[in-house]
Design a protein around this motif. Sequence first.
Motif, PDB file in Angstrom:
ATOM      1  N   ALA B  29      38.970  66.422 -37.375  1.00 29.30           N
ATOM      2  CA  ALA B  29      39.982  65.719 -36.575  1.00 29.30           C
ATOM      3  C   ALA B  29      39.663  65.755 -35.087  1.00 29.30           C
ATOM      4  O   ALA B  29      39.783  64.754 -34.387  1.00 29.30           O
ATOM      5  CB  ALA B  29      41.355  66.305 -36.831  1.00 29.30           C
ATOM      6  N   SER B  30      39.218  66.916 -34.627  1.00 25.93           N
ATOM      7  CA  SER B  30      39.012  67.029 -33.185  1.00 25.93           C
ATOM      8  C   SER B  30      37.964  66.016 -32.726  1.00 25.93           C
ATOM      9  O   SER B  30      38.061  65.483 -31.622  1.00 25.93           O
ATOM     10  CB  SER B  30      38.601  68.445 -32.819  1.00 25.93           C
ATOM     11  OG  SER B  30      37.439  68.793 -33.535  1.00 25.93           O
ATOM     12  N   LEU B  31      36.971  65.750 -33.584  1.00 26.94           N
ATOM     13  CA  LEU B  31      35.968  64.753 -33.219  1.00 26.94           C
ATOM     14  C   LEU B  31      36.510  63.339 -33.367  1.00 26.94           C
ATOM     15  O   LEU B  31      36.300  62.479 -32.517  1.00 26.94           O
ATOM     16  CB  LEU B  31      34.718  64.908 -34.091  1.00 26.94           C
ATOM     17  CG  LEU B  31      33.683  65.899 -33.576  1.00 26.94           C
ATOM     18  CD1 LEU B  31      32.462  65.867 -34.470  1.00 26.94           C
ATOM     19  CD2 LEU B  31      33.294  65.556 -32.142  1.00 26.94           C
ATOM     20  N   VAL B  32      37.218  63.112 -34.500  1.00 29.03           N
ATOM     21  CA  VAL B  32      37.718  61.762 -34.780  1.00 29.03           C
ATOM     22  C   VAL B  32      38.606  61.272 -33.649  1.00 29.03           C
ATOM     23  O   VAL B  32      38.585  60.104 -33.287  1.00 29.03           O
ATOM     24  CB  VAL B  32      38.499  61.749 -36.114  1.00 29.03           C
ATOM     25  CG1 VAL B  32      39.197  60.414 -36.317  1.00 29.03           C
ATOM     26  CG2 VAL B  32      37.559  62.038 -37.257  1.00 29.03           C
ATOM     27  N   PHE B  33      39.379  62.180 -33.069  1.00 29.76           N
ATOM     28  CA  PHE B  33      40.300  61.766 -32.028  1.00 29.76           C
ATOM     29  C   PHE B  33      39.569  61.313 -30.765  1.00 29.76           C
ATOM     30  O   PHE B  33      39.950  60.356 -30.128  1.00 29.76           O
ATOM     31  CB  PHE B  33      41.255  62.921 -31.684  1.00 29.76           C
ATOM     32  CG  PHE B  33      42.491  62.908 -32.506  1.00 29.76           C
ATOM     33  CD1 PHE B  33      43.591  62.182 -32.091  1.00 29.76           C
ATOM     34  CD2 PHE B  33      42.564  63.608 -33.707  1.00 29.76           C
ATOM     35  CE1 PHE B  33      44.737  62.163 -32.847  1.00 29.76           C
ATOM     36  CE2 PHE B  33      43.700  63.580 -34.473  1.00 29.76           C
ATOM     37  CZ  PHE B  33      44.797  62.858 -34.047  1.00 29.76           C
ATOM     38  N   ILE B  34      38.517  62.021 -30.428  1.00 23.50           N
ATOM     39  CA  ILE B  34      37.939  61.764 -29.109  1.00 23.50           C
ATOM     40  C   ILE B  34      36.699  60.886 -29.164  1.00 23.50           C
ATOM     41  O   ILE B  34      36.366  60.192 -28.197  1.00 23.50           O
ATOM     42  CB  ILE B  34      37.619  63.082 -28.379  1.00 23.50           C
ATOM     43  CG1 ILE B  34      37.402  62.805 -26.883  1.00 23.50           C
ATOM     44  CG2 ILE B  34      36.383  63.754 -28.935  1.00 23.50           C
ATOM     45  CD1 ILE B  34      38.246  63.647 -26.024  1.00 23.50           C
ATOM     46  N   LEU B  35      36.018  60.879 -30.320  1.00 24.44           N
ATOM     47  CA  LEU B  35      34.721  60.212 -30.347  1.00 24.44           C
ATOM     48  C   LEU B  35      34.774  58.709 -30.086  1.00 24.44           C
ATOM     49  O   LEU B  35      33.952  58.195 -29.318  1.00 24.44           O
ATOM     50  CB  LEU B  35      34.019  60.518 -31.672  1.00 24.44           C
ATOM     51  CG  LEU B  35      32.511  60.729 -31.525  1.00 24.44           C
ATOM     52  CD1 LEU B  35      32.218  61.739 -30.438  1.00 24.44           C
ATOM     53  CD2 LEU B  35      31.911  61.164 -32.847  1.00 24.44           C
ATOM     54  N   PRO B  36      35.730  57.966 -30.717  1.00 24.11           N
ATOM     55  CA  PRO B  36      35.711  56.515 -30.484  1.00 24.11           C
ATOM     56  C   PRO B  36      35.780  56.175 -29.008  1.00 24.11           C
ATOM     57  O   PRO B  36      34.948  55.398 -28.504  1.00 24.11           O
ATOM     58  CB  PRO B  36      36.968  56.022 -31.204  1.00 24.11           C
ATOM     59  CG  PRO B  36      37.279  57.061 -32.194  1.00 24.11           C
ATOM     60  CD  PRO B  36      36.799  58.355 -31.634  1.00 24.11           C
ATOM     61  N   ALA B  37      36.707  56.801 -28.298  1.00 24.26           N
ATOM     62  CA  ALA B  37      36.854  56.495 -26.873  1.00 24.26           C
ATOM     63  C   ALA B  37      35.565  56.833 -26.136  1.00 24.26           C
ATOM     64  O   ALA B  37      35.047  56.042 -25.341  1.00 24.26           O
ATOM     65  CB  ALA B  37      38.026  57.275 -26.292  1.00 24.26           C
ATOM     66  N   THR B  38      35.023  58.018 -26.427  1.00 26.86           N
ATOM     67  CA  THR B  38      33.827  58.456 -25.718  1.00 26.86           C
ATOM     68  C   THR B  38      32.666  57.499 -25.949  1.00 26.86           C
ATOM     69  O   THR B  38      31.992  57.073 -25.002  1.00 26.86           O
ATOM     70  CB  THR B  38      33.424  59.855 -26.209  1.00 26.86           C
ATOM     71  OG1 THR B  38      34.597  60.624 -26.330  1.00 26.86           O
ATOM     72  CG2 THR B  38      32.477  60.508 -25.245  1.00 26.86           C
ATOM     73  N   LEU B  39      32.453  57.154 -27.214  1.00 29.36           N
ATOM     74  CA  LEU B  39      31.298  56.309 -27.517  1.00 29.36           C
ATOM     75  C   LEU B  39      31.438  54.927 -26.897  1.00 29.36           C
ATOM     76  O   LEU B  39      30.491  54.399 -26.316  1.00 29.36           O
ATOM     77  CB  LEU B  39      31.124  56.185 -29.041  1.00 29.36           C
ATOM     78  CG  LEU B  39      30.581  57.454 -29.693  1.00 29.36           C
ATOM     79  CD1 LEU B  39      30.381  57.231 -31.186  1.00 29.36           C
ATOM     80  CD2 LEU B  39      29.276  57.876 -29.044  1.00 29.36           C
ATOM     81  N   VAL B  40      32.630  54.354 -27.032  1.00 29.41           N
ATOM     82  CA  VAL B  40      32.824  53.013 -26.502  1.00 29.41           C
ATOM     83  C   VAL B  40      32.603  53.011 -24.987  1.00 29.41           C
ATOM     84  O   VAL B  40      31.892  52.172 -24.439  1.00 29.41           O
ATOM     85  CB  VAL B  40      34.240  52.504 -26.830  1.00 29.41           C
ATOM     86  CG1 VAL B  40      34.532  51.243 -26.065  1.00 29.41           C
ATOM     87  CG2 VAL B  40      34.374  52.263 -28.312  1.00 29.41           C
ATOM     88  N   ILE B  41      33.179  53.992 -24.331  1.00 27.32           N
ATOM     89  CA  ILE B  41      33.028  54.032 -22.875  1.00 27.32           C
ATOM     90  C   ILE B  41      31.582  54.277 -22.491  1.00 27.32           C
ATOM     91  O   ILE B  41      31.049  53.658 -21.568  1.00 27.32           O
ATOM     92  CB  ILE B  41      33.950  55.109 -22.272  1.00 27.32           C
ATOM     93  CG1 ILE B  41      35.397  54.678 -22.434  1.00 27.32           C
ATOM     94  CG2 ILE B  41      33.638  55.317 -20.802  1.00 27.32           C
ATOM     95  CD1 ILE B  41      36.396  55.653 -21.913  1.00 27.32           C
TER      96      ILE B  41
END
Lengths: 494, 383, 366
Positions: B29-41
């Motif tokens: 979960a901790s990755l799922v929450f933050i990864l999309p935003a991080t990768l897209v940016i």
Amino acid sequence: MIAFHGVKSARVCLLAAATSVLALGTAGAQDYSGVTVNIMTFTGPQIAEPLQRRAPDFEAATGADINVITVPFSDLYTRLLTDWATRTNSVDAAVFAPQWSVDFITPGFLVDLTDWVAADDALEVDDIAGFFREFSQQFSGRTYMLTLDGDFQMAYYRTDVLAQLGMDPPETWDDYLAIAEAAHGMDMNGDDQPDYGSCISKKRNAQAYWAIHSIAGAFLQSQGTSQGAFFDPETMAPLVNNAGFRAALEIYVATTEFGPPDEINLDVGDTRSLFTIGRCALTIDWGDIGTLAIDPENSNVVDLVGATMLPGSTEVLDRATGELVPCDDATCPYAINGVNRAPFAAFGGWSGGINAAVDERTQEAAYAFFSFMSRPEHSNEDVTIGITGFNPYRVSQFENLDRWLAAGMSEEAASSYLGAIGDSLSSPNMIIDLRIPQNQRYQQVVLDTALARLLAGEIDIDDAMAQIEAGWDELNDEIGRDDQLAAYRASLGL
Amino acid sequence: MTAAPADRDTVGPSVGRRARFEEWAERQASLVFILPATLVILGFSLFPLLVSAYLAVSRFRLGPGGFELSFVGFANFRKLLFGSEQFHFLGRLEALGPLSWAVLIGVAALLGWWLARAYRNPKTGVIGKVGRTITATVALGLTALTLTTTLAGGAFGSLMTTLFYVVVGCTLQFLIGLGLAILCAQPIVGRNVFRILFFIPVMVTPVGIAYAFRMLADMSRGPLAPIWSAFGLGELSWAADPWAARMVVVIGDSWQWVPFIFIVLLAALENQPREQLEAAQLDGASGWQTFRDVSWPAIAPTAATVMLIRIIEAFKIIDLPNVLTNGGPGIATESMTLHSFFAWRTQDLGGSAAVAYMLLFVSVVISVSFFHFVVRRARREHL
Amino acid sequence: MTTIDRRPTPVTSIAHHTMPQPGPIARLFEPRRIGKMSPMTAFVVYGGLLFWTVIVVFPLYWLLVTSVKLPIDVNEGPRYLPFIDFQPSAHAWRYVFIDIGGDTFRPYVNSLIIATVSTVLAMLVGSMAAYALVRIEYRPSLGSIVMFLACLAAAIVAVVAAGVPWWIAAVGLVAVFLLLLRAIGRRFQRRLGNADIQFWIISQRILPPVVVALPIYVMFQNLGLLNTRTAFIITYATINLPIVVWLMHDFFASIPIDLEESAQLDGASRYRIFFDIVLPLAKPGIAATGLLVLVLAWNEYLLALFLSGADVQTMPLLVAAQNATRGPQWWYMSVLIVIMIVPVVTIALFLQRLIARGLLVGSVKG
């Protein structure tokens, strides 16, 4: 239809539609069913309007699907170039300035239309005025563009104001200044407010920078179109740091004194509306004013407008010395009454060009559509309607007054307007606009910025000339002096 | 994990798989929450930054069937800083007079003292030292540039014009926004009506605002024309005067952005501790004293943050000067984004990218400095 | 579920506290009761508010009036009141809605779709990240990040300069990075915290659009997405993400953790907690942030200029395009601006209660 143009143009359009159906019937149109042609031009209503209005007739006759895409004028060049240079090729054809065409021709983006034009009888290519046929449509002797609109600048004056002053239409730029000075401060629209002697669009990054060569042309070019007015065609040295260009800059700055206070922020659209509501005695503009002035709903100067070929000069530049010399048979072979006149085909007139990267059937359909737009029975209607933005470019358009009278011009106004057009078009000393790769950087960046700073008082005339010369030389070196020279000579037909 | 999923686990193998998946998902979960935003940016910042950097050191040319890019080193930047585009970017530079030198030396001394203090402080780390040095250098450079383009008689280039918009615009917007927020925080009737009304300008498209202000600012046909001619100004034009034209741009920009600052500061004012306010009033403190001692400390962190947002956005100004004056008179109202945009429009992609990079540099230094030296301090001191 | 009520407590609780009797002039400046304004203050306050109301309303009024003027009414100088100064005409409205109806309608629909979808996406992805930054502690090692960035840069250079297909580069990137991470990942000591990640995300907003515009164009061209709404949606969602993370972070931080903790004890997963408990609590924050992001996407001009092709135009472009060779068509432009303002203001009115609940309050506070 366009709302404010009202009933009259609706009638004209009906007429146009009827004739076009007839024309297609006789010409035996080809079948382009299933072909979609994406044509890009700028957001109208001008230029786009006639394309959109005539597209249904063409579609009905050929089965092709014409899709007119519009983008803001200032983005058209880059958008088109980006689309074709990155091979996106979402645009099949475009109506744009022949001045830009060199940036499309040298990389091979444009279809060579020479043979198609030769085989096209309905186009009546010989009816197109010589300048457009031999210079504007062509590059290096090959035809790449189809002219749909005749663009060159003329001087317009208020006949009533001149009569009141007892002055004649300007023949030289000194005359122009004298009239502007005399008329400045007069009330010309009956509201008891002082009006202006001369309104010339001088806005930066707009369509103002052409005016300077409309003035300078008469000083810089006297030996015919192929002498060129921007660079020395032998060395590619800029023709801006000399007595002729200085004289032009002085006149240009002087006109500001007799203009509206915010002239420096007026685009051509603004000066056009100022002139047509009756607040200016003089202006320099393309052919548009002629048709805009006769629109009774938006004009206060119906039948009060005269037009003349751009004023000239009795002295011209001696390129060897950089000084001005008086006109005689040798220095000014084309002088009229001892005055060297050089009409300026600024911008060059909206013309159609076709993307060489799309399939042949689409190319043919695009060509057929442009030819359909340009043939006399259609274009001769369109040039009389203000909203089209199309100005005369065919001989038959200024020889036959009837259509103009039908469109609402008085005989006097029509003969003045068409006379000025005829004089300009038949002048062998017409100036062709700068057509070398990246000409936008020469004019829209270097020239325009220097002029804007000169008008804003940031620099003086010497600085302005030095800056334009340095800027143009720098661009020549950056892009390649030999390549630029070759392109410049090709544009002059050398 | 708790009992519920474990019970279900025993029901059947398919549910077991599902539970295992849920457990796995929970661990990730901790990755799922933050990864999309991080990768897209990351994708949208790194790739464009690299491509732009490449463009900034190349020359773009149309070639057969497409385009070619040739490497030219720092030629595009040299042109901006020292070459034919210097007047356009930095401005027209004049030799400094005695007064300008005095001011410059004063500022240099101040910055030097500030730096020396930071260096002597053992708590300042390496990054802190480097950061402060960059801030001080840029501040000194901009001071010199300001002096040479104003006091010494030079003229602004697009860099100084942009800074003018940022500094004057943001200050004006902050003062008006704060003033309105204070007015609205009084016990007044119809607060919600004002709140909504004042918020509307934020929602108007900037292009539209620019055109609206061009109509309003027209001195002969605009609505204020009678006023101008009554004062005998009808024959003048703001568009011909560099400072007037810049001020019109700032006014249009402020009309749009005052509401943003207003609404945030109003919220902050309404949220301040009531008890202190009432205590101060009971003590007979004047309005100004109450504001200075109670309200301002309470809203300072919010004010600092909202100004940071505003400053970051203000650097990107383009629509208003473009529509109002096309950057004129001369180059007086041309912002850096507009400068870059004009270059792009004539296919000078290298020059365009170089200007854009200079803008990035300046706005990063100023925004980060503001964040470190104003926002963080405001939050630390008042929370 | 209880929402946190942030409405200011009325100050009138001690309103009847009497003041010492002031003189007649001083009375103008002294409030009669605490929590009330003195007449002078009231004059200044209402005067200031009315003044600003005029400033806000007048430009909007002028747009509305211009939209019913004939060109000549605009060009011949200021005319203020319809029916009195001039005869209003619906010609511009007719032109925009009927004559070029299709050309107005298409960009309008495009703008609607692009703005809403990109806002929803940005809100979803951004809220998740913001929530995670509040509740989960991250300690990425600086070395691995630098390593990843180096691999990414190499991959991009490979795609751009060497012409490697982008999907091969992507797979290679992941593989090389994982290998390297296995090999030397443990050596990195220095770690970053949540505050650093948050600042990094926010800092992306500093990037001037003009820096990213052309590369984004090239990127979408390579992906074959140019001239589609998808390109716009992705772009707008991404450029607005930092704002969402920034504002939502503070909202989430102001929500008490107890509810989540008890839900966790009941066995709810993190996803469940987030979607079922946290998001409803943050409704006012979502409304406020969402509105701001929606407005930014709805009004964006510069990137739209680069991205729009033949088929996908958005409204700001249409407005700008009214500046034709015949001069700005003020009347058409005013109509377009008015119909662009209407939907956002309507939404703002709808969300008014949520926004007014002071949720922009928590937003910018630390």
